[in-house]
Design a protein around this motif. Structure first.
Motif, mmCIF file in Angstrom:
data_model
loop_
_atom_site.group_PDB
_atom_site.id
_atom_site.type_symbol
_atom_site.label_atom_id
_atom_site.label_comp_id
_atom_site.label_asym_id
_atom_site.label_seq_id
_atom_site.Cartn_x
_atom_site.Cartn_y
_atom_site.Cartn_z
ATOM 1 N N ALA A 162 -52.820 -8.814 -7.414
ATOM 2 C CA ALA A 162 -52.913 -9.456 -6.085
ATOM 3 C C ALA A 162 -51.983 -7.966 -5.423
ATOM 4 C CB ALA A 162 -52.153 -10.705 -7.006
ATOM 5 N N HIS A 163 -51.414 -7.359 -6.023
ATOM 6 C CA HIS A 163 -51.155 -6.932 -5.256
ATOM 7 C C HIS A 163 -51.580 -5.067 -4.715
ATOM 8 C CE1 HIS A 163 -46.995 -8.278 -5.983
ATOM 9 N NE2 HIS A 163 -46.986 -7.840 -7.146
ATOM 10 N N ASP A 183 -55.475 -3.962 1.646
ATOM 11 C CA ASP A 183 -55.503 -4.459 3.067
ATOM 12 C C ASP A 183 -53.739 -3.678 4.188
ATOM 13 O OD1 ASP A 183 -57.333 -6.323 2.945
ATOM 14 O OD2 ASP A 183 -55.791 -7.848 1.927
ATOM 15 N N TRP A 184 -53.650 -3.659 3.679
ATOM 16 C CA TRP A 184 -52.245 -3.014 3.831
ATOM 17 C C TRP A 184 -52.921 -1.078 4.777
ATOM 18 C CZ3 TRP A 184 -50.371 2.701 4.554
ATOM 19 C CH2 TRP A 184 -48.735 1.959 5.364
ATOM 20 N N GLU A 209 -42.270 -7.657 -3.498
ATOM 21 C CA GLU A 209 -42.632 -7.625 -2.397
ATOM 22 C C GLU A 209 -41.137 -6.743 -1.022
ATOM 23 O OE1 GLU A 209 -43.226 -9.983 -3.849
ATOM 24 O OE2 GLU A 209 -45.038 -10.815 -4.103
ATOM 25 N N HIS A 236 -55.069 -5.856 -4.542
ATOM 26 C CA HIS A 236 -55.796 -6.512 -2.547
ATOM 27 C C HIS A 236 -54.732 -5.912 -1.563
ATOM 28 C CE1 HIS A 236 -59.740 -7.554 -4.760
ATOM 29 N NE2 HIS A 236 -58.615 -8.082 -5.291
ATOM 30 N N GLN A 237 -53.684 -6.269 -1.553
ATOM 31 C CA GLN A 237 -52.795 -6.435 -0.923
ATOM 32 C C GLN A 237 -52.435 -5.098 -0.332
ATOM 33 O OE1 GLN A 237 -48.921 -7.550 -2.181
ATOM 34 N NE2 GLN A 237 -49.421 -9.999 -2.475
#
Ligand code: PLP
Length: 475
Positions: free
Chosen positions: A8-9, A15-16, A54, A11-12
């Motif tokens: 999940a991270h 995107d970043w 996060e 993918h984040q």
């Protein structure tokens, strides 16, 4: 972090990264941070217990990113560029997850064999002789150190590694007065001493004078010193001067001195046949370095270091304790013996991705575009009566200053241009750096960021003129 969390991270973060590349031009290119400001926002000790991803990302966005200077910003014209292209970034992501240690063939066979192959590809792409053998070093500074160490060893019949420097004749090294500070650093580290580094005079184009080099080597030899290495520069840092390799090579051959070529930035331009005049006479060179990480779309650290006498290099660095022995022995390439580092990252991967993604024509278009932009800019600057171009621009670096008619006091001109540079850099729209040529303060405009287009150069030039004339009114 569980595997699901990691996915999940990741993918984040992807995107970043894509957002960053899309919007980097909207950020101030040079960080506005004041000294100590970032440190003050970071706790004095590491956390006792782990923190959520996060929270770390939030601080990354809030504290770290605003404190960065954005080298991939299209308005980055400072120093020389440090290229990062999408294929190179993707390869770095893969190298990060593999986290291989590429010190010997056995510890990562594919990394070693890929490095050998991409160094051959690159050699052919930039027109170097087929007997140049390459390895990737972290930086040009390291490659130049390796060359000087190998030259030192060869000159002493490989005795210095064992006996140290004391006792033998003092060893001398040579570069032009425009040579990069990494040469000064290398002779210090190699134990040769900066007093034994001869800065040879340059001609009217700031290129090394081969006759002066010849005289300096002859004088040192006659005085009982031992000349070991000449470092010629292709594309000097201050103003992109190019030393005459053929004449320098003849001097080196005559005196039996190792010739190393520092083409850290300009070497990437050798992908263009029309720029190969720079390596006329390369047959006489013993080694050369250039940085795909500067101008060939590849992430730091990627310095292509080529040597002709691979055996001399390996003999300089090879140490084989039991714990490093492998069954394949010297039947294979073990890059741990090609330089200072034992542990090595998988650096060939990004270069492979870049060379395949762009191909010869894509690489040529990248460099050719920047050279054309610089030529155009130099012509525009020269056309203005209140600006001066202060050095030839054979590549993609333009050296200029603002010189309003009637203002001829050197100190005032220097101060005005220094204020101009600081004002421009504080604007956040562009980033330039300075040098001195013949004592005068000069602004360097180096074009080479991957995202820089004609419109960015035009906007920068408009801003320079506007700001300069506004400041000039006050003088
Ligand atoms: N040589 C020249 C001519 C340079 O311009 C530079 C850096 O700009 C270097 C060497 C040092 O490069 P690196 O940062 O890869 O050590």
């Amino acid at each position: 972090m569980t595997p699901d969390d990691f996915r999940a991270h990741a993918h984040q973060v992807a995107d970043w990264m894509a957002d960053y590349l899309e919007t980097v031009g909207e950020r101030p290119v040079k960080s506005r941070a004041r000294p100590g400001e970032i440190t003050a926002r970071l706790p004095a000790s590491a956390p006792e217990d782990g923190e959520p991803f996060e929270a770390i990302m939030a601080d990354f966005n809030d504290i770290i990113v605003p404190g960065l200077t954005h080298w991939q910003h299209p308005g980055f014209f400072a120093y020389f560029p440090a290229n990062a292209s999408p294929p190179s970034i993707l390869a770095e992501m893969l190298a990060a997850v593999l986290a291989t240690q590429c010190m010997s063939w056995q510890t990562s066979p594919a990394a070693t064999e890929l490095e050998g192959r991409v160094m051959e590809w690159l050699r052919e792409l930039v027109g170097l002789p087929a007997d140049f053998i390459g390895a990737i070093q972290d930086t040009a500074s390291t490659a130049t150190l390796c060359a000087i160490l190998a030259a030192r060893e060869r000159a002493s019949d490989f005795a210095t590694n064992h006996t140290g420097l004391s006792g033998g004749p003092r060893m001398t090294t040579y570069c032009s007065s425009e040579g990069h500070s990494s040469i000064d650093k290398a002779v210090r580290i190699a134990g040769l001493g900066s007093d034994q580094l001869r800065k040879i005079a340059v001609d009217q184009h700031s290129a090394m004078d081969p006759a002066a080099l010849d005289a300096a080597i002859a004088a040192d030899a006659a005085a009982g010193l031992r000349p070991v290495c000449v470092v010629a520069t292709l594309g000097s840092t201050s103003q992109s001067a190019v030393d005459p390799l053929r004449a320098i090579g003849a001097v080196c051959r005559r005196h039996g001195v190792w010739l190393h070529v520092d083409a850290a930035w300009a070497g990437s331009a050798l992908v263009l046949p029309e720029m190969r005049w720079m390596i006329d006479g390369i047959e006489a060179a013993d080694s050369l370095v250039f940085n795909p990480h500067k101008w060939l779309l590849t992430q730091l650290e990627c310095s292509a270091f080529y040597v002709r006498d691979k055996a001399a290099l390996i003999r300089t660095f090879e140490i084989l304790p039991e714990y490093l022995k492998t069954r394949e022995g010297d039947q294979v390439t073990n890059y741990r013996d090609w330089g200072v580092q034992l542990g090595r990252r998988f650096r060939a991967l990004k270069l492979w991705f870049v060379l395949r993604s762009y191909g010869r024509t894509g690489l040529q278009a990248h460099v050719r575009r920047h050279i054309a932009l610089a030529q155009d800019l130099a012509a525009r600057i020269a056309a203005q009566p209140d600006f001066e171009v202060l050095a030839p621009s054979p590549l993609a670096l333009v050296c200029f200053r603002y010189h309003p008619p009637g203002l001829d006091d050197p100190a005032k001109l220097d101060a005005l241009n220094e204020t101009l540079l600081e004002t421009l850099n504080d604007s956040g729209a562009l980033y330039l750096t300075q040098t001195r040529l013949d004592g005068a303060y000069v602004i360097r405009f180096a074009i080479g960021a991957v995202l820089t287009e004609a419109r960015h150069v035009e906007a920068a030039w408009e801003k320079i003129q506007h700001t300069a004339r506004r400041l000039g009114e006050g003088t």
